[in-house]
Design an enzyme around this catalytic site. Sequence first.
Site, short mmCIF file in Angstrom:
data_model
loop_
_atom_site.label_atom_id
_atom_site.label_comp_id
_atom_site.label_asym_id
_atom_site.label_seq_id
_atom_site.Cartn_x
_atom_site.Cartn_y
_atom_site.Cartn_z
CG HIS A 149 43.76 -22.15 24.62
ND1 HIS A 149 44.89 -20.38 24.93
CD2 HIS A 149 43.99 -22.43 25.05
CE1 HIS A 149 43.58 -20.57 25.81
NE2 HIS A 149 42.56 -21.38 25.75
CE1 TYR A 159 49.17 -13.68 23.66
CE2 TYR A 159 50.39 -11.49 24.96
CZ TYR A 159 50.45 -12.46 24.86
OH TYR A 159 50.42 -14.12 25.16
N PRO A 186 58.09 -10.55 29.16
CG PRO A 186 56.51 -10.70 30.91
CD PRO A 186 57.92 -10.32 30.77
CE LYS A 195 58.21 -18.07 21.65
NZ LYS A 195 57.01 -17.71 21.86
CE1 TYR A 228 51.76 -15.81 22.08
CE2 TYR A 228 51.40 -17.69 22.10
CZ TYR A 228 50.98 -16.89 22.61
OH TYR A 228 50.22 -16.76 24.14
P1 RFL Z 1 63.72 -20.26 37.27
O1 RFL Z 1 62.00 -20.94 37.17
O2 RFL Z 1 64.03 -18.91 37.84
O3 RFL Z 1 64.42 -21.19 38.90
C1 RFL Z 1 65.51 -21.10 38.90
C2 RFL Z 1 65.64 -22.07 40.41
O4 RFL Z 1 66.78 -22.26 40.78
C3 RFL Z 1 67.32 -21.81 42.13
N1 RFL Z 1 68.17 -21.11 42.79
C4 RFL Z 1 69.27 -21.67 43.57
N2 RFL Z 1 69.74 -22.92 43.64
C5 RFL Z 1 70.50 -23.18 44.41
N3 RFL Z 1 71.44 -22.28 45.04
C6 RFL Z 1 71.49 -21.56 44.66
N4 RFL Z 1 72.62 -20.35 44.58
C7 RFL Z 1 70.39 -21.11 43.21
N5 RFL Z 1 69.54 -19.39 43.07
C8 RFL Z 1 68.73 -20.01 42.19
C9 RFL Z 1 65.68 -20.32 42.24
O5 RFL Z 1 64.84 -20.60 43.31
C10 RFL Z 1 64.59 -21.95 41.20
O6 RFL Z 1 64.34 -22.43 41.89
O7 RFL Z 1 64.65 -20.85 36.30
P2 RFL Z 1 64.57 -21.59 34.71
O8 RFL Z 1 63.94 -23.38 34.90
O9 RFL Z 1 65.66 -21.06 33.91
O10 RFL Z 1 63.16 -21.31 33.82
C11 RFL Z 1 62.54 -20.05 33.84
C12 RFL Z 1 60.89 -19.80 33.66
O11 RFL Z 1 60.88 -19.57 35.64
C13 RFL Z 1 60.73 -18.10 33.23
O12 RFL Z 1 61.48 -18.11 31.83
C14 RFL Z 1 59.76 -18.43 33.00
O13 RFL Z 1 58.75 -18.05 34.33
C15 RFL Z 1 59.13 -17.20 32.14
N6 RFL Z 1 57.62 -16.39 31.85
C16 RFL Z 1 56.96 -16.95 31.06
N7 RFL Z 1 57.76 -18.30 30.36
C17 RFL Z 1 57.29 -18.52 29.25
O14 RFL Z 1 57.44 -19.79 29.30
N8 RFL Z 1 55.75 -18.73 28.73
C18 RFL Z 1 54.93 -17.68 29.53
O15 RFL Z 1 53.95 -17.44 30.15
C19 RFL Z 1 55.53 -16.45 30.64
N9 RFL Z 1 54.54 -15.31 31.61
C20 RFL Z 1 57.44 -15.71 32.56
C21 RFL Z 1 56.20 -14.97 32.80
C22 RFL Z 1 58.25 -15.18 33.92
C23 RFL Z 1 57.02 -13.99 34.69
N10 RFL Z 1 57.78 -13.02 35.79
C24 RFL Z 1 57.66 -13.29 37.13
C25 RFL Z 1 59.18 -13.17 35.37
C26 RFL Z 1 55.00 -14.19 33.05
C27 RFL Z 1 55.64 -13.55 34.46
C28 RFL Z 1 54.86 -13.02 35.41
C1 PHB Z 2 50.16 -16.44 31.42
O1 PHB Z 2 48.71 -16.50 31.82
O2 PHB Z 2 50.67 -15.91 32.44
C2 PHB Z 2 51.23 -16.05 30.18
C3 PHB Z 2 50.06 -15.95 29.34
C4 PHB Z 2 50.71 -14.73 28.22
C5 PHB Z 2 52.30 -14.05 28.56
C6 PHB Z 2 52.26 -14.32 29.60
C7 PHB Z 2 52.03 -14.51 30.76
O3 PHB Z 2 52.11 -14.05 27.09
#
Ligand code: RFL
Ligand code: PHB
Length: 408
Positions: free
Chosen positions: A72, A201, A310, A314, A402
């Site tokens: 994108h 957005y 989110p 990032k 971004y």
């Molecule tokens: P995770 O993905 O939470 O993984 C942690 C893992 O550790 C496990 N765990 C354990 N394992 C063993 N023993 C224990 N005691 C444990 N405790 C926990 C868990 O089961 C899990 O598998 O952390 P990690 O790897 O640091 O990754 C971070 C990302 O997941 C997170 O920052 C992103 O998802 C945030 N986020 C977004 N980030 C982006 O860069 N671009 C996006 O577009 C974006 N959109 C989002 C998002 C997060 C969202 N939510 C649900 C918070 C959109 C949403 C809605």
């Molecule tokens: C997503 O597609 O889940 C998404 C995209 C952009 C954002 C957050 C989440 O800023």
Amino acid sequence: MRTTVGIIGAGPAGLLLARLLHNAGIDSVVLESRDRAYVEQRQRAGILEQGTVDVLRAAGAAERMDREGLPHDGIELRFDKRRHRVDFPALTGGRSVMVYAQTEVCKDLIAIQLAEGGPLLFEAQALAVEGAETERPGVRFRHEGREDVLECDYVVACDGSWGVGRKAVPADVSQVFERTYPFGWLGILADVAPSHDELVYARHDRGFALLSMRPPVSRRHPSGEVASLPVSSYITRAYLQVPDATDADDWSDEEIWDELDRRLETSDGWRLERGVITSKSVTPMRSYVQEPMRHGRLFLAGDAAHIVPPTGAKGLNLAVGDVVTFARALTHRLETGSTERLDAYSQTCLRRVWQAERFSYAMTTMLHRAPDATPFDDRIQLARLDRITASHAAGTDLAEGYTGFPLD
Ligand code: RFL
Ligand code: PHB
């Protein structure tokens, strides 16, 4: 059980770290508390920064992303029924982002790890990190009904915001910086092609809305070949700002579409296509940083050390930055004997982390309507958006943030 690097958590941070260490000839063991299906299906991020794409390619984990991901070159900002496109390559000297879901990144890394990497144990729950201040730290964990200790040279806690790693840093040496927001995101997946070919957005008096997309679930031809996918084959991912503590079931599908329609409306007749909603969930919004990101031989990476709301997309990208920094620092230590880069780990990561915190905070406060917002606040938000449309410098600032801050 003994290894060089004990990794807690098989989210994107832990899985990529295992891959980077394997490529550098360093052995590791990954402990993950959930089962494989859970980790592979947890709906989260969707946007990969240019730097993340480059790291996945260099790690040999990008073959499917390059076939199926959607590059994108911009996003659309909507406010006052107007549309403004932010052109990333034009503003940043050629940088862009990739739409490729976190679920897919995890699936790819798990498949590679199981085929050629070190041990990756599912349903292995870390209970505590022990001896972080010693030369021989360990992770006490439970697997298949038994307790065991993984002895390591280094422990990297990639266990997300509720893990045990962060708790092993004594309170008197750590500092927490935190902000909660009085709203959350109601996120949906819907079986309908995205109504716009880039992310939208939207700032609206009723609250923020985001239109995004995901690859379709079934993408294989009968031949087994995977085609490169046009955007028309994608499905809709969308979010609505909702009050704190909203229950997703409080919203009927029709109410969700009606609200998206209102907040995304433009004066030029753009239309939102509706479809069957297949998933609905609410995410709270939080900014959080725990400093330092290292204590002795325990290193915190990804959500274990920091959370961003989110809006700036990032979180996953920051997690990638942390584990790249750790892998480079440990490789340097093993090649030269110098601990200089490991010693600088926290400082190196935090510089980038705070830039992402600043960017995510700025995007969040520019686009969401706080419950106590005054007409003055509304005008300031509109003026900030208007500035981005009118000023090359302001547009560049958004585009640089971004597409991502450099890793070094
Ligand atoms: P995770 O993905 O939470 O993984 C942690 C893992 O550790 C496990 N765990 C354990 N394992 C063993 N023993 C224990 N005691 C444990 N405790 C926990 C868990 O089961 C899990 O598998 O952390 P990690 O790897 O640091 O990754 C971070 C990302 O997941 C997170 O920052 C992103 O998802 C945030 N986020 C977004 N980030 C982006 O860069 N671009 C996006 O577009 C974006 N959109 C989002 C998002 C997060 C969202 N939510 C649900 C918070 C959109 C949403 C809605
Ligand atoms: C997503 O597609 O889940 C998404 C995209 C952009 C954002 C957050 C989440 O800023």
